[in-house]
Design an enzyme around this catalytic site. Sequence first.
Site, PDB file in Angstrom:
ATOM      1  N   HIS A  20       1.420 -19.660  17.141  1.00 21.90           N
ATOM      2  CA  HIS A  20       1.777 -17.771  18.121  1.00 21.90           C
ATOM      3  C   HIS A  20       2.630 -17.018  17.990  1.00 21.90           C
ATOM      4  O   HIS A  20       3.751 -16.901  18.422  1.00 21.90           O
ATOM      5  CB  HIS A  20       0.552 -17.687  18.818  1.00 21.90           C
ATOM      6  CG  HIS A  20       0.170 -16.847  19.063  1.00 21.90           C
ATOM      7  ND1 HIS A  20       0.249 -16.473  21.054  1.00 21.90           N
ATOM      8  CD2 HIS A  20      -0.301 -15.827  18.832  1.00 21.90           C
ATOM      9  CE1 HIS A  20      -0.754 -15.189  20.985  1.00 21.90           C
ATOM     10  NE2 HIS A  20      -1.099 -14.998  19.742  1.00 21.90           N
ATOM     11  N   ASP A  28       8.332  -6.197  -1.374  1.00 20.73           N
ATOM     12  CA  ASP A  28       8.356  -5.623  -2.523  1.00 20.73           C
ATOM     13  C   ASP A  28      10.023  -6.530  -3.526  1.00 20.73           C
ATOM     14  O   ASP A  28       9.983  -7.286  -2.572  1.00 20.73           O
ATOM     15  CB  ASP A  28       8.181  -4.748  -2.918  1.00 20.73           C
ATOM     16  CG  ASP A  28       9.829  -3.519  -1.918  1.00 20.73           C
ATOM     17  OD1 ASP A  28      10.823  -4.172  -1.654  1.00 20.73           O
ATOM     18  OD2 ASP A  28       9.323  -2.342  -1.982  1.00 20.73           O
ATOM     19  N   HIS A  95      10.484   2.508   7.838  1.00 23.65           N
ATOM     20  CA  HIS A  95      10.972   1.762   6.846  1.00 23.65           C
ATOM     21  C   HIS A  95      12.235   0.736   7.482  1.00 23.65           C
ATOM     22  O   HIS A  95      12.758  -0.181   7.403  1.00 23.65           O
ATOM     23  CB  HIS A  95      11.455   2.365   5.414  1.00 23.65           C
ATOM     24  CG  HIS A  95      11.377   1.157   4.699  1.00 23.65           C
ATOM     25  ND1 HIS A  95      10.719   0.320   4.044  1.00 23.65           N
ATOM     26  CD2 HIS A  95      12.403   0.803   4.186  1.00 23.65           C
ATOM     27  CE1 HIS A  95      11.459  -0.628   2.803  1.00 23.65           C
ATOM     28  NE2 HIS A  95      12.191   0.275   2.811  1.00 23.65           N
ATOM     29  N   TYR A 117       7.906   1.323  -0.989  1.00 25.20           N
ATOM     30  CA  TYR A 117       7.207   0.550   0.391  1.00 25.20           C
ATOM     31  C   TYR A 117       6.078  -0.103   0.864  1.00 25.20           C
ATOM     32  O   TYR A 117       4.988  -0.039   1.880  1.00 25.20           O
ATOM     33  CB  TYR A 117       6.916   1.990   1.491  1.00 25.20           C
ATOM     34  CG  TYR A 117       7.863   2.993   1.463  1.00 25.20           C
ATOM     35  CD1 TYR A 117       9.192   2.558   2.107  1.00 25.20           C
ATOM     36  CD2 TYR A 117       8.151   4.505   0.889  1.00 25.20           C
ATOM     37  CE1 TYR A 117       9.623   4.027   2.383  1.00 25.20           C
ATOM     38  CE2 TYR A 117       9.110   4.945   0.859  1.00 25.20           C
ATOM     39  CZ  TYR A 117       9.961   5.344   1.550  1.00 25.20           C
ATOM     40  OH  TYR A 117      10.901   5.713   1.526  1.00 25.20           O
TER      41      TYR A 117
END
Length: 128
Positions: A20, A28, A95, A117
């Site tokens: 958990h 990417d 980001h 992104y």
Amino acid sequence: MKRHGILNSHLSKVFADLGHTDTIVVADAGLPVPDGVKKIDLSLKQGVPSFLDVVEVLKEEMVVERVTVAEEMEQNPSVHEGMNEWFGEMDSLTHEALKDQLKQAKAVVRTGEITPYANCILHAGVTF
């Protein structure tokens, strides 16, 4: 030979070991992976497999409690819309802040995605 689910042995092992709140990152092709973090590279060529293809399979294998994406993902409408369709409301951060979170991930799964992104953090939930 497994009958169902993910066939990739490295991914299967990571999922079997998740607890958990543990995290898996789907990335990417260009996201830098910090030293010491397990990288499972699924990329075959540019665009294959796509980020959304990989997320679609992983979300079926994993109990996803929440998802974190970069605020900048909105600049990639097809990826953002796909994620929103599957997960609804998602946590977001810059980001750069998302990249800082990679250090705590159990693994980073690299795709062949070459659009900007297309990265997310999947936070493990429990079945009970």
